[in-house]
Design a protein around this motif. Structure first.
Motif, PDB file in Angstrom:
ATOM      1  N   LEU A  14       0.809  -1.214   0.000  1.00 50.10           N
ATOM      2  CA  LEU A  14       0.000   0.000   0.000  1.00 50.10           C
ATOM      3  C   LEU A  14       0.846   1.269   0.000  1.00 50.10           C
ATOM      4  O   LEU A  14       1.873   1.344   0.684  1.00 50.10           O
ATOM      5  CB  LEU A  14      -0.913   0.030   1.222  1.00 50.10           C
ATOM      6  CG  LEU A  14      -2.029  -1.024   1.284  1.00 50.10           C
ATOM      7  CD1 LEU A  14      -2.756  -0.924   2.621  1.00 50.10           C
ATOM      8  CD2 LEU A  14      -3.005  -0.844   0.136  1.00 50.10           C
ATOM      9  N   ALA A  15       0.383   2.249  -0.741  1.00 48.95           N
ATOM     10  CA  ALA A  15       0.925   3.608  -0.679  1.00 48.95           C
ATOM     11  C   ALA A  15      -0.076   4.445   0.108  1.00 48.95           C
ATOM     12  O   ALA A  15      -1.228   4.569  -0.286  1.00 48.95           O
ATOM     13  CB  ALA A  15       1.113   4.171  -2.086  1.00 48.95           C
ATOM     14  N   LEU A  16       0.373   4.990   1.238  1.00 45.00           N
ATOM     15  CA  LEU A  16      -0.508   5.742   2.122  1.00 45.00           C
ATOM     16  C   LEU A  16       0.128   7.076   2.500  1.00 45.00           C
ATOM     17  O   LEU A  16       1.358   7.220   2.421  1.00 45.00           O
ATOM     18  CB  LEU A  16      -0.800   4.943   3.402  1.00 45.00           C
ATOM     19  CG  LEU A  16      -1.530   3.612   3.260  1.00 45.00           C
ATOM     20  CD1 LEU A  16      -1.681   2.950   4.619  1.00 45.00           C
ATOM     21  CD2 LEU A  16      -2.891   3.802   2.609  1.00 45.00           C
ATOM     22  N   THR A  57       1.468   9.181  -5.865  1.00 43.79           N
ATOM     23  CA  THR A  57       0.752   7.991  -5.387  1.00 43.79           C
ATOM     24  C   THR A  57       0.016   7.310  -6.532  1.00 43.79           C
ATOM     25  O   THR A  57       0.093   6.086  -6.712  1.00 43.79           O
ATOM     26  CB  THR A  57      -0.240   8.378  -4.285  1.00 43.79           C
ATOM     27  OG1 THR A  57       0.482   8.901  -3.165  1.00 43.79           O
ATOM     28  CG2 THR A  57      -1.065   7.183  -3.834  1.00 43.79           C
ATOM     29  N   THR A  93      -3.715   1.742  -3.171  1.00 44.33           N
ATOM     30  CA  THR A  93      -3.892   2.787  -2.163  1.00 44.33           C
ATOM     31  C   THR A  93      -5.363   2.869  -1.793  1.00 44.33           C
ATOM     32  O   THR A  93      -6.216   2.276  -2.467  1.00 44.33           O
ATOM     33  CB  THR A  93      -3.382   4.159  -2.666  1.00 44.33           C
ATOM     34  OG1 THR A  93      -3.365   5.083  -1.575  1.00 44.33           O
ATOM     35  CG2 THR A  93      -4.263   4.709  -3.774  1.00 44.33           C
TER      36      THR A  93
END
Length: 319
Positions: free
Chosen positions: A203-205, A239, A250
């Protein structure tokens, strides 16, 4: 006539006393209040001392650190902001009869609002009100909130939070959080799924400075969502570019991905069992009422946002 002019000047001076008192109360500093109100520190002290003399009570305790309001200062603050707001609202109501809308509007929006909702709202508003200049500051809530508190922004839209002194906070929009993956993903586009059923996720957070980060981590922990790898990005374009590679996903607010129902540049899947919702709020300086141009732009922004969010108002069937 001289008496009337003198009375008018006295009323204006009283409003100035209250404005500087409110600034000092919210900033907890005479120096910061002076900077905010384009005054001098001795001038702020003089106005507040004069106000204290007139009322016969101390409004602040003064020491080497921040100035601390007394109980009398706390009591006056609420009334003072009401008076200042009422005065500004009255002046704007009268001016509205003299000419069509004109002036400037300075609004703070997160990427959540700028990606899909801003363009149609801004295009429509400029066509309807060509003599109003609209300035948009895009940033996260950690920056927008203090800018609104100091009055540099007419209003901003941010995730719901605990509130802070000097701001008026009211509900703006409730939107779903959605999982965003690459366009070629096997996940159901515009459907829904349980994150725990997907195994380990990459995940990109946003970083912990972002208000949504803690909410997302709580959701993952409460629903047995396994995260294999996490990359922190406070850059929305970056993102989305990373997600487009197909190796990362995401979680973003649905209002931000509203156009993907037709564009399909990404696969957008709603979180289910349980769903996760984001509450957005409108914030504005407590001591000021919205100008007519700001109120008009806010109305258009709200209408376009509700229209785009309508597709997420009902639950999608789980897959």
């Amino acid at each position: 006539m001289a008496r009337r002019l003198s009375d008018t000047a006295g009323v204006s001076e009283s409003f100035r006393d209250l404005s500087l008192f409110v600034a000092a109360y919210e900033e907890r500093s005479f120096t910061a209040a002076a900077l905010r109100e384009n005054a001098t520190q001795p001038g702020v002290s003089q106005h507040i001392r004069k106000l204290e003399d007139r009322l016969g009570v101390r409004l602040f305790t003064r020491g080497t650190g921040p100035v601390i309001p007394t109980p009398a200062g706390d009591a006056l603050y609420g009334r003072a902001v009401e008076i200042l707001r009422a005065r500004e609202a009255a002046e704007r109501a009268v001016r509205a009869y003299g000419h069509a809308l004109e002036g400037e509007v300075h609004v703070g929006l997160m990427p959540t609002m700028t990606r899909c909702a801003l363009a149609p709202a801004l295009d429509r508003f400029i066509r309807e009100q060509p003599n109003v200049i609209v300035r948009i500051t895009e940033a996260y809530s950690a920056m927008l909130t203090p800018l609104t508190g100091t009055g540099e922004l007419d209003f901003a839209v941010v995730p719901a939070f605990g509130g802070t002194t000097g701001l008026r906070v009211q509900p703006f929009l409730r939107t779903a959080e959605v999982l965003v993956s690459a366009a070629g993903s096997d996940l159901p586009h515009m459907g829904s799924i349980r994150l725990a059923d997907l195994g380990t996720l990459r995940l990109a957070l946003p970083s912990p400075r972002n208000t949504r980060r803690q909410t997302l981590e709580t959701y993952f922990a409460s629903n047995a969502v396994a995260v294999e790898r996490l990359v922190e990005l406070d850059a929305m374009l970056g993102t989305l570019d990373l997600v487009a590679t197909g190796h990362w996903m995401t979680v973003l607010p649905a209002i931000m991905m509203a156009n993907e129902a037709e564009r399909r540049h990404f696969t957008v899947t709603r979180l289910a069992d349980p769903p996760l919702m984001l509450e957005l709020v409108l914030i504005q300086p407590l001591r000021r009422s919205l100008s007519a141009p700001a109120a008009a732009f806010l109305a258009v922004l709200e209408q376009e946002t509700v229209r785009l969010n309508a597709g997420w108002d009902r639950e999608a069937p789980a897959v």
